[in-house]
Design a protein around this motif. Structure first.
Motif, PDB file in Angstrom:
ATOM      1  N   LEU A 227      64.263   7.459  10.151  1.00 41.00           N
ATOM      2  CA  LEU A 227      63.554   7.105   8.920  1.00 41.00           C
ATOM      3  C   LEU A 227      63.804   5.652   8.523  1.00 41.00           C
ATOM      4  O   LEU A 227      63.276   5.185   7.529  1.00 41.00           O
ATOM      5  N   GLY A 228      64.661   4.982   9.286  1.00 40.37           N
ATOM      6  CA  GLY A 228      64.957   3.591   8.961  1.00 40.37           C
ATOM      7  C   GLY A 228      65.906   3.462   7.790  1.00 40.37           C
ATOM      8  O   GLY A 228      65.919   2.443   7.108  1.00 40.37           O
ATOM      9  N   LYS A 229      66.691   4.512   7.536  1.00 38.83           N
ATOM     10  CA  LYS A 229      67.650   4.424   6.431  1.00 38.83           C
ATOM     11  C   LYS A 229      69.057   4.407   7.010  1.00 38.83           C
ATOM     12  O   LYS A 229      69.392   5.224   7.861  1.00 38.83           O
TER      13      LYS A 229
ATOM     14  N   ASN B 277      67.579   6.714  -8.138  1.00 40.64           N
ATOM     15  CA  ASN B 277      66.157   6.423  -8.102  1.00 40.64           C
ATOM     16  C   ASN B 277      65.848   4.983  -7.839  1.00 40.64           C
ATOM     17  O   ASN B 277      64.928   4.662  -7.111  1.00 40.64           O
TER      18      ASN B 277
ATOM     19  N   THR C  30      67.697   2.777  -6.369  1.00 38.90           N
ATOM     20  CA  THR C  30      68.120   2.276  -5.068  1.00 38.90           C
ATOM     21  C   THR C  30      67.569   3.116  -3.925  1.00 38.90           C
ATOM     22  O   THR C  30      67.533   2.663  -2.791  1.00 38.90           O
ATOM     23  N   GLY C  31      67.169   4.358  -4.199  1.00 39.66           N
ATOM     24  CA  GLY C  31      66.649   5.218  -3.157  1.00 39.66           C
ATOM     25  C   GLY C  31      67.712   5.722  -2.197  1.00 39.66           C
ATOM     26  O   GLY C  31      67.413   6.120  -1.083  1.00 39.66           O
ATOM     27  N   ARG C  32      68.976   5.689  -2.614  1.00 36.56           N
ATOM     28  CA  ARG C  32      70.077   6.136  -1.749  1.00 36.56           C
ATOM     29  C   ARG C  32      70.464   7.560  -2.136  1.00 36.56           C
ATOM     30  O   ARG C  32      71.501   7.777  -2.772  1.00 36.56           O
ATOM     31  N   GLU C  33      69.641   8.527  -1.750  1.00 34.26           N
ATOM     32  CA  GLU C  33      69.885   9.907  -2.199  1.00 34.26           C
ATOM     33  C   GLU C  33      71.182  10.458  -1.630  1.00 34.26           C
ATOM     34  O   GLU C  33      72.029  10.969  -2.356  1.00 34.26           O
TER      35      GLU C  33
ATOM     36  N   PHE D 162      59.586   9.839  -4.690  1.00 34.12           N
ATOM     37  CA  PHE D 162      59.850   9.168  -3.413  1.00 34.12           C
ATOM     38  C   PHE D 162      60.485  10.131  -2.418  1.00 34.12           C
ATOM     39  O   PHE D 162      60.219  10.077  -1.228  1.00 34.12           O
TER      40      PHE D 162
ATOM     41  N   ALA E 138      59.191  10.980   1.249  1.00 29.25           N
ATOM     42  CA  ALA E 138      60.031  10.745   2.427  1.00 29.25           C
ATOM     43  C   ALA E 138      60.308  12.037   3.187  1.00 29.25           C
ATOM     44  O   ALA E 138      60.421  12.040   4.405  1.00 29.25           O
TER      45      ALA E 138
ATOM     46  N   ASP F 186      62.855  -1.295   1.320  1.00 25.75           N
ATOM     47  CA  ASP F 186      64.088  -0.513   1.345  1.00 25.75           C
ATOM     48  C   ASP F 186      63.820   0.985   1.276  1.00 25.75           C
ATOM     49  O   ASP F 186      64.516   1.780   1.906  1.00 25.75           O
ATOM     50  N   LEU F 187      62.827   1.392   0.499  1.00 31.47           N
ATOM     51  CA  LEU F 187      62.554   2.822   0.357  1.00 31.47           C
ATOM     52  C   LEU F 187      61.673   3.351   1.486  1.00 31.47           C
ATOM     53  O   LEU F 187      61.285   4.509   1.493  1.00 31.47           O
ATOM     54  N   SER F 188      61.316   2.471   2.438  1.00 32.70           N
ATOM     55  CA  SER F 188      60.521   2.890   3.594  1.00 32.70           C
ATOM     56  C   SER F 188      59.200   3.540   3.211  1.00 32.70           C
ATOM     57  O   SER F 188      58.858   4.618   3.681  1.00 32.70           O
TER      58      SER F 188
END
Lengths: 420, 338
Positions: free
Chosen positions: A54-56, A381, A383-386, B87, B91, B111-113
């Protein structure tokens, strides 16, 4: 005997791992453990690989970035220019605050309700039964929402406290001229220090010396009072007469702190409405009040039942024996029943404290920014770092729970039956 | 440990779902249904009507994509998402397309792809207050209590705006527009802030819209657009060109009513290419050549959608403003169909 021979020494064969009862359970345990670890490794590996697809990536660098959002209730200095880590700390302190105050209120309420439910007064006992059944049989979330709605819908707007220019009086007035209950917050007076002692900077932390001095004086008073009581007990044991201590202990408790507060120039700052909102005092938000009240009421119902069970676990004969010795009911309760009941009460009480702490994450329902609201809400939210946020949050809750549980276990060890 | 494993399982399950849909176009075709993430209730943009049918500006875009891919604008499953969950929903593959007043920003794109397929509404953030408050400018909001949806760009803009102007405020964190509306109406906050289109739409649902004013300050740029997962370029192209088809159709005067006639009789080669009577544009995106014709027949062109859902004739009453065609002084500019 001379002809005794050693038992034939079996050489170890692989099949013995299964067929020999000495080894079998060990074999099974090792196999299960290996399977479990393989499963865990597979999950971790799968997660890492899928994150890569996913590119994370997996890193906690975001904690050092600028948070950019504001938090209404904060116990430490925080602005939107601070980092996500600082926001996390603000949220953590908010969680700890609600947990601490909630545990205290729930314990006090729970003990009172639990004892009263055993009252010989029919009406009081039934009322307490209703209380317990009502609070513990409705989901906590609904209580939180109900209390919050009651605060926001039933109390007046801050603007109604403003003096109307034409009539010369305000629609709503403050309680005792000190408190104002509004539909947004309860404004309470702030405690200000005129001649503070400054603060001591220790790296990233700064220690408020004024606060430290107050804590030290209170602790000193308590120690002095303990010495006084111990002395009184010694006199009682020697002479059979207990000297009067109440005025001395009052003096010891009140005088030093009063002198200190006077020396520091501590005074109250009464909130007043300026512009849109009350300023000059502390505005305790309704979300905090609602959460605190609902958590305390809900948990106190469970604690009440634990207290009742603890008291009922002490046999009736103990009370009768105490009465036969001429002890009055209050002293019977405090000297005979409660010390024995505590042994039964404390272990389940730990669970209730843990429950309350974890339930405080329902704060999200009323917009109180605790750990779940900052780290697990806004930071997650923005940062999107769940994965990182949720794992970190779980780790922190785990740590809090273990600390509470550890502290209560120490207490439990102190009060449990000393077997000699 | 058990907790970690459980969580790991959840994550992996979610990620596995995400991986399964690497070729979203094929998945959607195979499923026969488009999963579209929308706002759980913002009148004019996405809200279920009295009979439970979803309608609105963003909803129309979902329907347009469904018409292009599946040939039927009704084959959409609408997934209401909050600002916080949107999001993750995209995802994890729970939705194929996110059409939910989502601002296109650098960090979301990288960053959130996510990939933004374009802009379907140029917006900006504003404030709404009660008329009787007597406030006429956002600069007078020093010390105010402000309701703000968490997990949005508006939350950060708000903090920046008050800091830049040396003002203080108390944020009231809310989860959804409905909660914000309730808090604002109950007096839980002095001002409500979100995108101006959202404010207009929220106000339209009030019992007394005339007693609330939207302040003139626009404190940010909020280009709202449909978003898809990063890395699936074919699906991104389908969504991008569906949006472009809607915009281009308005530019060339193709409407739901005259699309058949235009396809048959228009002498304009650009319209012919758009509607598939000339060239093989549809096949290049993995669709058939009639896709754009179906889209316009199903939903109308951009202008028709705008005026039917949020335009000046509707209770929301938004003017075209920045969202007019480039030929009319706006910012809408479809890339050429060639």
């Amino acid at each position: 005997m001379a002809n005794a021979v050693d038992a034939p020494k079996d050489s170890f064969r692989l099949s013995m791992l299964i067929y020999d009862t000495r080894y079998r359970s060990l074999t099974i345990q090792v196999i299960v453990l290996m399977l479990f670890m393989a499963g865990a490794a597979w999950l971790v590996d799968n997660t890492v690989r899928n994150l890569a697809v996913l590119g994370k990536d997996f890193n906690f660098g975001f904690l050092g970035q600028r948070a950019g959002y504001d938090i209404a209730q904060r116990l430490i200095r925080y602005t939107n220019a601070d980092t996500h880590a600082r926001a996390l700390l603000v949220g953590l302190l908010n969680t700890l605050l609600i947990a601490f105050l909630g545990c205290i209120a729930a314990t006090i309420l729970g003990v009172i309700v639990g004892v009263l439910r055993l009252s010989s007064n029919w009406l009081v006992a039934r009322l307490m039964t209703v209380y317990v059944e009502m609070f513990r049989n409705v989901p906590l979330l609904l209580w939180i929402l109900l209390v919050f709605t009651a605060f926001t819908e039933a109390s007046p707007l801050p603007a109604t406290f403003r003096v109307n220019a034409q009539t010369g009086e305000a629609e709503s007035s403050m309680l005792f001229g000190l408190f104002a209950v509004t539909n947004r917050y309860t404004a309470i007076p702030d405690v200000l220090v005129e001649r503070g002692l400054g603060s001591l900077a220790l790296g990233p932390l700064s220690i408020n010396l004024t606060f430290l001095a107050i804590v030290a004086v209170i602790a000193g008073s308590l120690l002095a009072r303990r010495a006084l009581l111990r002395h009184a007990t010694a006199v009682q044991e020697a002479t059979g007469l207990r000297p009067k201590t109440w005025w001395k202990s009052l003096l010891i408790l009140i005088l030093p702190i009063a002198v200190l507060l006077w020396a520091l120039g501590v005074h109250l700052s009464v909130p007043a409405i300026t512009g849109f909102n009350f300023t000059g005092g502390v505005n305790v938000s309704n979300s905090f009040m609602a959460l605190w009240l609902a958590l305390s009421l809900y948990t106190s119902a469970f604690i009440a039942e634990i207290v009742r069970a603890g008291i009922l676990a002490v046999s009736r004969g103990q009370t009768e024996a105490a009465f036969a010795l001429g002890l009055r009911p209050r002293r019977t309760m405090s000297l005979v029943i409660l010390p024995q009941a505590l042994r039964v009460i404390v272990p389940p009480l730990i669970s209730q404290y843990l429950n309350l702490t974890k339930n405080s994450s329902l704060a999200i329902a009323v917009g109180y920014l605790d750990l779940r609201g900052t780290l697990g809400g806004i930071t997650l939210n923005q940062t999107g770092r769940e994965l990182e946020c949720v794992l970190l949050m779980m780790l922190i809750y785990l740590a809090i729970s273990l600390v509470i549980s550890g502290a209560m276990n120490v207490y439990n060890a102190r009060i449990k039956l000393k077997e000699r | 440990m058990t907790k970690t494993v459980f969580f790991g399982t959840l994550t992996v399950a979610g990620l596995a779902a995400g991986l399964a849909s690497a070729a979203t176009l094929d998945d959607v075709k195979a499923r026969g249904e488009l999963n579209c993430g929308v706002n759980p209730g913002l009148v004019g943009f996405a809200a279920p009507d009295a009979s439970g049918t979803w309608a609105g500006f963003d909803v129309s875009l979902c329907r347009a994509v469904a018409a292009a891919v599946l040939g039927d604008p009704q084959k959409v499953r609408f997934v209401p998402t909050t600002a916080e969950t949107r999001f993750t929903a995209l995802a994890s593959g729970e939705i194929d397309l996110l059409a939910r007043n989502t601002t296109w920003t650098f960090s979301r794109d990288t960053d959130l792809s996510m990939d933004f397929a374009g802009v379907n509404y140029y917006d900006g953030q504003g404030f709404m207050v009660r008329q009787d408050l007597g406030v006429t400018s956002a600069k007078e909001l020093d010390g105010a209590t402000v309701c703000i949806q968490t997990g949005t760009t508006t939350e950060l803009n708000l903090a920046d705006y008050f800091t830049a102007n040396g003002m203080t405020y108390t944020p009231v964190a809310i989860q959804s527009n409905a909660e914000g509306e309730q808090q604002y109406l109950a007096g839980g906050c002095d001002a409500y802030t979100t995108d101006i289109s959202g404010l207009a739409s929220t106000r339209a649902a009030f019992a007394d819209p005339e007693n609330h004013v939207i302040l003139p300050e626009v404190i940010s740029k909020e280009p709202l657009g449909p978003a898809v997962r990063h890395g699936d370029n074919q699906w991104g192209d389908v969504v991008r060109w569906t949006l472009n088809a809607l915009i281009a159709a308005e530019e060339y005067g193709v409407t739901a009513a005259n699309v058949e006639d235009m396809a048959a009789n228009s002498p304009n080669p650009e319209i012919k290419r758009l509607l598939g009577t000339e060239g093989e544009l549809g096949a290049m995106t993995g669709l058939d050549n009639d896709w754009a014709k179906r889209v316009i027949a199903a939903t109308g062109n951009y202008g028709e959608i705008f005026s039917a859902t949020i335009g000046e004739e509707t209770p929301i009453g938004l003017a075209r403003g920045l969202n007019a065609q480039w030929t009319q002084g706006g910012l809408l500019y479809a890339q050429p169909f060639r």
